[in-house]
Design a protein around this motif. Structure first.
Motif, PDB file in Angstrom:
ATOM      1  N   MET A  26     -40.300  27.095 -31.438  1.00  0.00           N
ATOM      2  CA  MET A  26     -38.955  27.372 -30.974  1.00  0.00           C
ATOM      3  C   MET A  26     -38.422  28.634 -31.659  1.00  0.00           C
ATOM      4  N   SER A  27     -37.620  29.370 -30.931  1.00  0.00           N
ATOM      5  CA  SER A  27     -36.988  30.545 -31.507  1.00  0.00           C
ATOM      6  C   SER A  27     -35.687  30.125 -32.185  1.00  0.00           C
ATOM      7  N   GLU A  28     -35.037  31.078 -32.822  1.00  0.00           N
ATOM      8  CA  GLU A  28     -33.774  30.776 -33.488  1.00  0.00           C
ATOM      9  C   GLU A  28     -32.726  30.267 -32.516  1.00  0.00           C
ATOM     10  N   ASP A  29     -32.792  30.720 -31.254  1.00  0.00           N
ATOM     11  CA  ASP A  29     -31.804  30.268 -30.266  1.00  0.00           C
ATOM     12  C   ASP A  29     -32.247  28.992 -29.546  1.00  0.00           C
ATOM     13  N   GLY A  30     -33.356  28.384 -29.995  1.00  0.00           N
ATOM     14  CA  GLY A  30     -33.814  27.117 -29.424  1.00  0.00           C
ATOM     15  C   GLY A  30     -34.746  27.255 -28.238  1.00  0.00           C
ATOM     16  N   ALA A  31     -35.036  28.490 -27.823  1.00  0.00           N
ATOM     17  CA  ALA A  31     -35.932  28.700 -26.688  1.00  0.00           C
ATOM     18  C   ALA A  31     -37.367  28.367 -27.090  1.00  0.00           C
ATOM     19  N   GLU A  32     -38.096  27.737 -26.179  1.00  0.00           N
ATOM     20  CA  GLU A  32     -39.508  27.430 -26.406  1.00  0.00           C
ATOM     21  C   GLU A  32     -40.309  28.732 -26.337  1.00  0.00           C
ATOM     22  N   LEU A  33     -41.237  28.897 -27.281  1.00  0.00           N
ATOM     23  CA  LEU A  33     -42.051  30.110 -27.348  1.00  0.00           C
ATOM     24  C   LEU A  33     -43.508  29.790 -27.025  1.00  0.00           C
ATOM     25  N   LEU A  34     -44.184  30.759 -26.419  1.00  0.00           N
ATOM     26  CA  LEU A  34     -45.622  30.632 -26.193  1.00  0.00           C
ATOM     27  C   LEU A  34     -46.334  30.851 -27.523  1.00  0.00           C
ATOM     28  N   ARG A  35     -47.184  29.910 -27.893  1.00  0.00           N
ATOM     29  CA  ARG A  35     -48.006  30.025 -29.091  1.00  0.00           C
ATOM     30  C   ARG A  35     -49.441  29.716 -28.701  1.00  0.00           C
ATOM     31  N   LEU A  36     -50.282  30.728 -28.735  1.00  0.00           N
ATOM     32  CA  LEU A  36     -51.687  30.517 -28.405  1.00  0.00           C
ATOM     33  C   LEU A  36     -52.388  29.843 -29.576  1.00  0.00           C
ATOM     34  N   ASP A  37     -53.347  28.993 -29.260  1.00  0.00           N
ATOM     35  CA  ASP A  37     -54.124  28.271 -30.272  1.00  0.00           C
ATOM     36  C   ASP A  37     -55.394  29.068 -30.544  1.00  0.00           C
ATOM     37  N   PRO A  38     -55.550  29.595 -31.761  1.00  0.00           N
ATOM     38  CA  PRO A  38     -56.728  30.424 -32.054  1.00  0.00           C
ATOM     39  C   PRO A  38     -58.009  29.609 -32.236  1.00  0.00           C
ATOM     40  N   SER A  39     -57.907  28.301 -32.309  1.00  0.00           N
ATOM     41  CA  SER A  39     -59.077  27.466 -32.564  1.00  0.00           C
ATOM     42  C   SER A  39     -60.000  27.427 -31.357  1.00  0.00           C
ATOM     43  N   GLU A  40     -61.286  27.571 -31.627  1.00  0.00           N
ATOM     44  CA  GLU A  40     -62.263  27.455 -30.550  1.00  0.00           C
ATOM     45  C   GLU A  40     -62.576  25.997 -30.252  1.00  0.00           C
ATOM     46  N   LEU A  41     -62.009  25.092 -31.026  1.00  0.00           N
ATOM     47  CA  LEU A  41     -62.252  23.663 -30.819  1.00  0.00           C
ATOM     48  C   LEU A  41     -61.305  23.057 -29.790  1.00  0.00           C
ATOM     49  N   SER A  42     -60.303  23.807 -29.343  1.00  0.00           N
ATOM     50  CA  SER A  42     -59.332  23.286 -28.378  1.00  0.00           C
ATOM     51  C   SER A  42     -60.004  22.749 -27.125  1.00  0.00           C
ATOM     52  N   GLY A  43     -60.947  23.510 -26.593  1.00  0.00           N
ATOM     53  CA  GLY A  43     -61.625  23.097 -25.371  1.00  0.00           C
ATOM     54  C   GLY A  43     -62.445  21.839 -25.562  1.00  0.00           C
ATOM     55  N   VAL A  44     -63.089  21.710 -26.709  1.00  0.00           N
ATOM     56  CA  VAL A  44     -63.900  20.527 -27.005  1.00  0.00           C
ATOM     57  C   VAL A  44     -63.009  19.293 -27.102  1.00  0.00           C
ATOM     58  N   ALA A  45     -61.905  19.412 -27.835  1.00  0.00           N
ATOM     59  CA  ALA A  45     -60.973  18.284 -27.988  1.00  0.00           C
ATOM     60  C   ALA A  45     -60.358  17.914 -26.650  1.00  0.00           C
ATOM     61  N   ALA A  46     -60.004  18.917 -25.850  1.00  0.00           N
ATOM     62  CA  ALA A  46     -59.399  18.653 -24.546  1.00  0.00           C
ATOM     63  C   ALA A  46     -60.391  17.949 -23.620  1.00  0.00           C
ATOM     64  N   GLU A  47     -61.635  18.393 -23.611  1.00  0.00           N
ATOM     65  CA  GLU A  47     -62.640  17.765 -22.743  1.00  0.00           C
ATOM     66  C   GLU A  47     -62.886  16.323 -23.158  1.00  0.00           C
ATOM     67  N   ARG A  48     -62.958  16.065 -24.438  1.00  0.00           N
ATOM     68  CA  ARG A  48     -63.167  14.696 -24.929  1.00  0.00           C
ATOM     69  C   ARG A  48     -61.997  13.788 -24.514  1.00  0.00           C
ATOM     70  N   LEU A  49     -60.769  14.270 -24.695  1.00  0.00           N
ATOM     71  CA  LEU A  49     -59.598  13.490 -24.292  1.00  0.00           C
ATOM     72  C   LEU A  49     -59.548  13.328 -22.785  1.00  0.00           C
ATOM     73  N   PHE A  50     -59.905  14.379 -22.040  1.00  0.00           N
ATOM     74  CA  PHE A  50     -59.921  14.281 -20.577  1.00  0.00           C
ATOM     75  C   PHE A  50     -60.828  13.144 -20.120  1.00  0.00           C
ATOM     76  N   ARG A  51     -62.028  13.071 -20.683  1.00  0.00           N
ATOM     77  CA  ARG A  51     -62.965  12.011 -20.279  1.00  0.00           C
ATOM     78  C   ARG A  51     -62.374  10.629 -20.526  1.00  0.00           C
ATOM     79  N   ALA A  52     -61.709  10.446 -21.656  1.00  0.00           N
ATOM     80  CA  ALA A  52     -61.093   9.151 -21.966  1.00  0.00           C
ATOM     81  C   ALA A  52     -59.942   8.848 -21.005  1.00  0.00           C
ATOM     82  N   LEU A  53     -59.105   9.848 -20.751  1.00  0.00           N
ATOM     83  CA  LEU A  53     -57.976   9.625 -19.844  1.00  0.00           C
ATOM     84  C   LEU A  53     -58.442   9.463 -18.410  1.00  0.00           C
ATOM     85  N   TRP A  54     -59.504  10.163 -18.025  1.00  0.00           N
ATOM     86  CA  TRP A  54     -60.028  10.036 -16.665  1.00  0.00           C
ATOM     87  C   TRP A  54     -60.370   8.569 -16.384  1.00  0.00           C
ATOM     88  N   ARG A  55     -61.067   7.936 -17.316  1.00  0.00           N
ATOM     89  CA  ARG A  55     -61.443   6.527 -17.126  1.00  0.00           C
ATOM     90  C   ARG A  55     -60.208   5.651 -16.957  1.00  0.00           C
TER      91      ARG A  55
END
Length: 173
Positions: free
Chosen positions: A1-30
């Motif tokens: 959030m910015s000082e005025d409360g606006a939501e800000l874009l924050r990119l995730d530098p981790s290369e593990l994001s895709g792995v974690a997302a795919e693992r969670l997707f498989r669980a939620l898909w079921r």
């Protein structure tokens, strides 16, 4: 959030994001496949579903259903997830979220062929063209730390451009 409360874009530098997302997707898909109408197609969409695409580190899921089963699917999803009140809601589109999961989850419910049924097509365009991913990443980098509303407007214009070039012009999300 910015000082005025606006939501800000924050990119995730981790290369593990895709792995974690795919693992969670498989669980939620079921879980989702067990409770949604039989005609539901549940797809991992968004940046974590595209190799090399920069991400905020969240998981986006698209659930496509027929117009006839849209209301039923909407009732199922609202019983499981919080409605995303920051998103548009139409007769053929509803958005849900679960911010407490890791990674956080956004679910887009769309009636097949409705104006906002763009998520899977956009993902497929990115997967088919690494140059598009490079352009999309450049757009994301240029908005990193900026107001999310500004990023979303630029992202919508980019999606319209990509789908228009593919002969599939649809209104932005």
């Amino acid at each position: 959030m910015s000082e005025d409360g606006a939501e800000l874009l924050r990119l995730d530098p981790s290369e593990l994001s895709g792995v974690a997302a795919e693992r969670l997707f498989r669980a939620l898909w079921r879980r989702l496949a067990a409770v949604l109408p039989a005609d539901a197609v549940i797809e991992h969409v968004g940046a974590t579903s595209v190799s090399g695409c920069l991400t905020k580190g969240d998981l986006d899921i698209c659930v496509q259903v027929s117009e006839e089963t849209f209301a039923e699917a909407d009732r199922v999803l609202v019983a499981l997830y919080e409605r995303n009140l920051g998103s548009v809601r139409t007769a053929g589109f509803s958005a849900f979220k679960h911010d407490e999961l890791r990674p956080p989850v956004g679910i887009q419910l769309v009636a097949r062929g409705a104006p906002l049924d763009v998520f899977v097509r956009f993902r497929d365009c990115l997967r088919a063209d690494p140059g598009l991913v490079d352009h999309y990443n450049a757009l994301k980098r240029s908005y990193d730390g900026a107001a999310m509303s500004d990023y979303r407007a630029a992202k919508s214009a980019f999606i319209e451009q990509v789908l228009g070039a593919a002969g599939q012009v649809r209104p932005s999300q």
